[in-house]
Design a protein around this motif. Structure first.
Motif, PDB file in Angstrom:
ATOM      1  N   TYR A  66      31.241  39.884  36.410  1.00 13.64           N
ATOM      2  CA  TYR A  66      31.572  41.165  35.457  1.00 13.64           C
ATOM      3  C   TYR A  66      32.732  41.095  34.864  1.00 13.64           C
ATOM      4  CZ  TYR A  66      33.986  41.328  40.012  1.00 13.64           C
ATOM      5  OH  TYR A  66      34.808  41.124  41.199  1.00 13.64           O
ATOM      6  N   CYS A  67      33.727  40.218  35.002  1.00 12.65           N
ATOM      7  CA  CYS A  67      35.044  40.256  34.489  1.00 12.65           C
ATOM      8  C   CYS A  67      35.356  39.700  33.285  1.00 12.65           C
ATOM      9  CB  CYS A  67      36.225  39.562  35.723  1.00 12.65           C
ATOM     10  SG  CYS A  67      37.723  40.068  35.113  1.00 12.65           S
ATOM     11  N   GLN A 104      49.707  43.106  38.275  1.00  9.93           N
ATOM     12  CA  GLN A 104      48.477  42.707  38.237  1.00  9.93           C
ATOM     13  C   GLN A 104      48.168  41.370  37.469  1.00  9.93           C
ATOM     14  OE1 GLN A 104      44.604  44.547  36.689  1.00  9.93           O
ATOM     15  NE2 GLN A 104      44.717  45.360  38.681  1.00  9.93           N
ATOM     16  N   SER A 105      47.240  40.312  37.939  1.00 11.57           N
ATOM     17  CA  SER A 105      46.791  39.417  37.062  1.00 11.57           C
ATOM     18  C   SER A 105      45.639  38.905  37.593  1.00 11.57           C
ATOM     19  CB  SER A 105      48.270  38.050  37.532  1.00 11.57           C
ATOM     20  OG  SER A 105      47.838  37.800  38.887  1.00 11.57           O
ATOM     21  N   SER A 142      48.632  43.512  42.980  1.00 11.57           N
ATOM     22  CA  SER A 142      47.094  43.130  42.523  1.00 11.57           C
ATOM     23  C   SER A 142      46.793  41.876  42.322  1.00 11.57           C
ATOM     24  CB  SER A 142      46.813  44.379  41.952  1.00 11.57           C
ATOM     25  OG  SER A 142      45.367  44.286  41.425  1.00 11.57           O
ATOM     26  N   GLY A 144      44.836  39.244  44.005  1.00  4.59           N
ATOM     27  CA  GLY A 144      43.631  38.658  44.684  1.00  4.59           C
ATOM     28  C   GLY A 144      43.911  38.074  45.850  1.00  4.59           C
ATOM     29  N   ARG A 165      40.216  44.808  45.990  1.00  4.78           N
ATOM     30  CA  ARG A 165      39.081  45.487  46.152  1.00  4.78           C
ATOM     31  C   ARG A 165      37.869  44.693  46.756  1.00  4.78           C
ATOM     32  NH1 ARG A 165      37.924  48.604  40.203  1.00  4.78           N
ATOM     33  NH2 ARG A 165      39.785  49.934  40.194  1.00  4.78           N
ATOM     34  N   GLU A 167      34.975  45.296  45.954  1.00  6.33           N
ATOM     35  CA  GLU A 167      34.092  45.473  44.854  1.00  6.33           C
ATOM     36  C   GLU A 167      32.744  46.217  45.316  1.00  6.33           C
ATOM     37  OE1 GLU A 167      35.644  45.088  42.352  1.00  6.33           O
ATOM     38  OE2 GLU A 167      36.938  43.298  42.896  1.00  6.33           O
ATOM     39  N   MET A 206      33.319  48.999  42.612  1.00  3.57           N
ATOM     40  CA  MET A 206      32.955  49.355  41.181  1.00  3.57           C
ATOM     41  C   MET A 206      31.792  50.068  41.262  1.00  3.57           C
ATOM     42  SD  MET A 206      33.558  45.914  38.792  1.00  3.57           S
ATOM     43  CE  MET A 206      33.009  44.987  39.953  1.00  3.57           C
ATOM     44  N   PRO A 236      34.071  53.085  37.316  1.00  2.00           N
ATOM     45  CA  PRO A 236      32.887  52.695  36.864  1.00  2.00           C
ATOM     46  C   PRO A 236      32.862  51.192  36.413  1.00  2.00           C
ATOM     47  CG  PRO A 236      33.995  53.984  35.206  1.00  2.00           C
ATOM     48  CD  PRO A 236      34.869  54.037  36.537  1.00  2.00           C
ATOM     49  N   TYR A 237      31.739  50.454  36.612  1.00  2.00           N
ATOM     50  CA  TYR A 237      31.461  49.216  36.091  1.00  2.00           C
ATOM     51  C   TYR A 237      31.124  49.504  34.497  1.00  2.00           C
ATOM     52  CZ  TYR A 237      28.922  45.322  34.429  1.00  2.00           C
ATOM     53  OH  TYR A 237      28.515  44.357  33.538  1.00  2.00           O
ATOM     54  N   ILE A 238      32.010  48.547  33.884  1.00  2.00           N
ATOM     55  CA  ILE A 238      31.935  48.737  32.454  1.00  2.00           C
ATOM     56  C   ILE A 238      31.346  47.272  31.664  1.00  2.00           C
ATOM     57  CG2 ILE A 238      32.856  49.335  30.070  1.00  2.00           C
ATOM     58  CD1 ILE A 238      34.497  51.414  31.919  1.00  2.00           C
ATOM     59  N   TYR A 317      44.038  41.082  27.922  1.00  2.00           N
ATOM     60  CA  TYR A 317      43.826  41.441  29.295  1.00  2.00           C
ATOM     61  C   TYR A 317      42.673  42.418  29.315  1.00  2.00           C
ATOM     62  CZ  TYR A 317      44.798  41.824  34.515  1.00  2.00           C
ATOM     63  OH  TYR A 317      44.701  41.700  35.802  1.00  2.00           O
ATOM     64  N   LEU A 319      39.359  43.186  30.869  1.00  2.00           N
ATOM     65  CA  LEU A 319      38.466  43.132  31.941  1.00  2.00           C
ATOM     66  C   LEU A 319      36.973  43.714  31.580  1.00  2.00           C
ATOM     67  CD1 LEU A 319      40.632  44.333  34.995  1.00  2.00           C
ATOM     68  CD2 LEU A 319      40.405  41.978  33.973  1.00  2.00           C
ATOM     69  N   TYR A 320      37.012  44.757  30.977  1.00  2.00           N
ATOM     70  CA  TYR A 320      35.737  45.300  30.292  1.00  2.00           C
ATOM     71  C   TYR A 320      35.953  45.874  28.982  1.00  2.00           C
ATOM     72  CZ  TYR A 320      38.622  49.278  31.976  1.00  2.00           C
ATOM     73  OH  TYR A 320      39.837  49.787  32.084  1.00  2.00           O
TER      74      TYR A 320
HETATM   75  N1  SAH Z   1      42.353  39.294  40.043  1.00  2.00           N
HETATM   76  C1  SAH Z   1      42.887  40.410  41.051  1.00  2.00           C
HETATM   77  C2  SAH Z   1      43.101  41.732  40.022  1.00  2.00           C
HETATM   78  C3  SAH Z   1      42.330  41.807  38.766  1.00  2.00           C
HETATM   79  S1  SAH Z   1      40.888  42.540  38.352  1.00  2.00           S
HETATM   80  C4  SAH Z   1      41.905  40.691  42.003  1.00  2.00           C
HETATM   81  O1  SAH Z   1      40.795  40.126  41.869  1.00  2.00           O
HETATM   82  O2  SAH Z   1      42.225  41.558  42.781  1.00  2.00           O
HETATM   83  C5  SAH Z   1      41.337  44.045  39.070  1.00  2.00           C
HETATM   84  C6  SAH Z   1      39.836  44.971  39.137  1.00  2.00           C
HETATM   85  O3  SAH Z   1      39.360  45.430  38.181  1.00  2.00           O
HETATM   86  C7  SAH Z   1      38.616  44.152  39.950  1.00  2.00           C
HETATM   87  O4  SAH Z   1      38.969  44.336  41.440  1.00  2.00           O
HETATM   88  C8  SAH Z   1      37.476  44.935  39.637  1.00  2.00           C
HETATM   89  O5  SAH Z   1      37.109  45.886  40.475  1.00  2.00           O
HETATM   90  C9  SAH Z   1      37.733  45.500  38.142  1.00  2.00           C
HETATM   91  N2  SAH Z   1      36.919  45.066  37.265  1.00  2.00           N
HETATM   92  C10 SAH Z   1      36.890  43.835  36.619  1.00  2.00           C
HETATM   93  N3  SAH Z   1      36.162  43.777  35.722  1.00  2.00           N
HETATM   94  C11 SAH Z   1      35.466  45.047  35.555  1.00  2.00           C
HETATM   95  C12 SAH Z   1      34.512  45.685  34.723  1.00  2.00           C
HETATM   96  N4  SAH Z   1      33.774  44.785  33.860  1.00  2.00           N
HETATM   97  N5  SAH Z   1      34.146  46.792  34.743  1.00  2.00           N
HETATM   98  C13 SAH Z   1      34.967  47.536  35.614  1.00  2.00           C
HETATM   99  N6  SAH Z   1      35.964  46.925  36.581  1.00  2.00           N
HETATM  100  C14 SAH Z   1      36.320  45.676  36.272  1.00  2.00           C
END
Ligand code: SAH
Length: 374
Positions: A66-67, A104-105, A142, A144, A165, A167, A206, A236-238, A317, A319-320
């Protein structure tokens, strides 16, 4: 049982939680929101705590489906901020009254990364000590899954909260959104290790994952309770276009409003079940609706993570897609947030770490017994 009757209870069964999460008429939803707000004000008060969010590196060894910064996404320009840049962002937070930062990374656990993070934690601590923050800013990590030994090193260096998380609490769903190198059991062990290393631990999921049911979400909340975490961060997951899960973009677009509403209900029901934990109103809520994070606060959240990552790397950076706050300066973002929080009748906490009441009332303090500015 009606929603009204369920809300009169103090302890909720799995069926109660499923019913609350499934509420779909405005009257019931408002009853739930209202009750969650009451519990929040009763257990945690009016204060909203800021954690300045520093996304310091997008290099990642994981391949989460998802990331956007997953290892296999070769369109991403990889960056790692210098120690000076990270410390300077943290110093800006301390000078602006933010009592805490989140580092966070992407995930790495090689010795060079661990040394780097440990040193950054130390430097931030010593650079942010002042009369208003006698022990420097509170540091939440944050970054991992790491070994117990690594968590112990990070705690000793001065970090005291950690977000990791799960997840989703469904092993099947977890496997379907991760590569075969990751598994839920290991994630849960990592959370237990964090607690053993004296961290206040946070987790989350998510919401709106394809194939996720109300039962899954109820089990998520019960899992949070069982893990006895101090903090929750959910959103929300995006979809992100350069990931395997981008095939679900249409599903997301069609269900966006429902996913947003369920995300708010997850916050409210977590507040009802977990009561005195800190709950973050996350940026992903704002990616769906401009006022998403304020709505999160109205449904029982009490933590915000304003963006303080240097503007020149924020776009790397992602993620979504549709991630907000990419261009405004930290100062502009801060002013906007302050106003919005006050307009809800809530207060912005200044110069406080803002540990969760749950951690503070734990039988055995997990932070060395020291609280700052509260
Ligand atoms: N690498 C670290 C922190 C970065 S990601 C870790 O894994 O903990 C932080 C959070 O972003 C993830 O735990 C995930 O729940 C969220 N995330 C990642 N991709 C996403 C997406 N496409 N939509 C919504 N949340 C997302």
């Amino acid at each position: 049982m009606s929603i009204k009757n369920i809300l009169q209870k103090d302890n909720f069964t799995r069926d109660d939680i499923i019913a609350l999460l499934g509420a779909d008429n405005p009257t019931d939803i408002e009853l739930i929101r209202n009750k969650a707000e009451q519990i929040l004000l009763d257990k945690c008060g009016l204060k909203v705590f800021y954690r300045g969010l520093i996304e310091f590196s997008n290099t990642c060894v994981c391949d989460c489906h998802y990331c956007g910064i997953r290892k296999s996404n070769h369109t991403v320009k990889r960056f790692t901020l210098s120690k000076e840049e990270i410390v300077s962002a943290a110093k800006w937070c301390a000078d602006s009254g933010y009592g805490s930062v989140v580092l966070q990374s992407g995930e790495r656990s090689d010795p060079a990364f661990v040394d780097f993070a440990e040193d950054v934690i130390r430097q931030i601590k010593s650079a942010t000590v002042s009369q208003s923050l006698p022990q420097g800013v509170g540091i939440t990590l944050s970054i991992g899954e790491q070994s117990l030994q690594t968590y112990e090193r990070f705690f000793k260096a001065g970090a005291h909260r950690y977000l990791l998380r799960i997840e989703t609490s469904s092993p099947k769903l977890f496997d379907s959104i991760h590569s075969s190198t990751q598994n839920l059991e290991r994630r849960i062990t990592a959370i237990k290790n964090l607690k053993q290393a004296s961290f206040q631990a946070g987790t989350g999921v998510m919401i709106g994952l394809p194939g996720q049911s109300a039962e899954n979400l109820a089990d998520d909340i019960l899992r949070f309770k069982e893990l006895d975490v101090d903090m929750i961060g959910m959103g929300p997951y995006i979809p992100h276009k350069d990931t395997p899960m981008s095939i679900h973009t249409e599903y997301f677009n069609i269900n966006k409003d429902k996913i947003f509403q369920t995300s708010l209900l997850m916050i409210a029901v977590c507040r009802l079940v977990l009561k005195d934990v800190n709950i973050a109103s996350t940026t992903a809520l704002q990616a769906i609706r401009d006022d998403g994070r304020e709505m999160g606060l109205r449904y029982g959240a009490n933590v915000m993570m304003p963006q303080v990552t240097p503007v020149n790397v924020r776009r790397d950076y992602l993620l979504y897609e549709g991630k907000p706050c990419l261009d405004e300066s930290s100062e502009e973002l801060r002013k906007g947030l302050d106003l919005r929080i006050r307009s809800l009748g809530r207060q912005v906490a200044l110069n406080e770490w803002g540990d969760s009441k749950h951690a503070r009332t734990a039988e055995k303090p997990r932070h060395g017994g020291v609280f700052c500015g509260t």
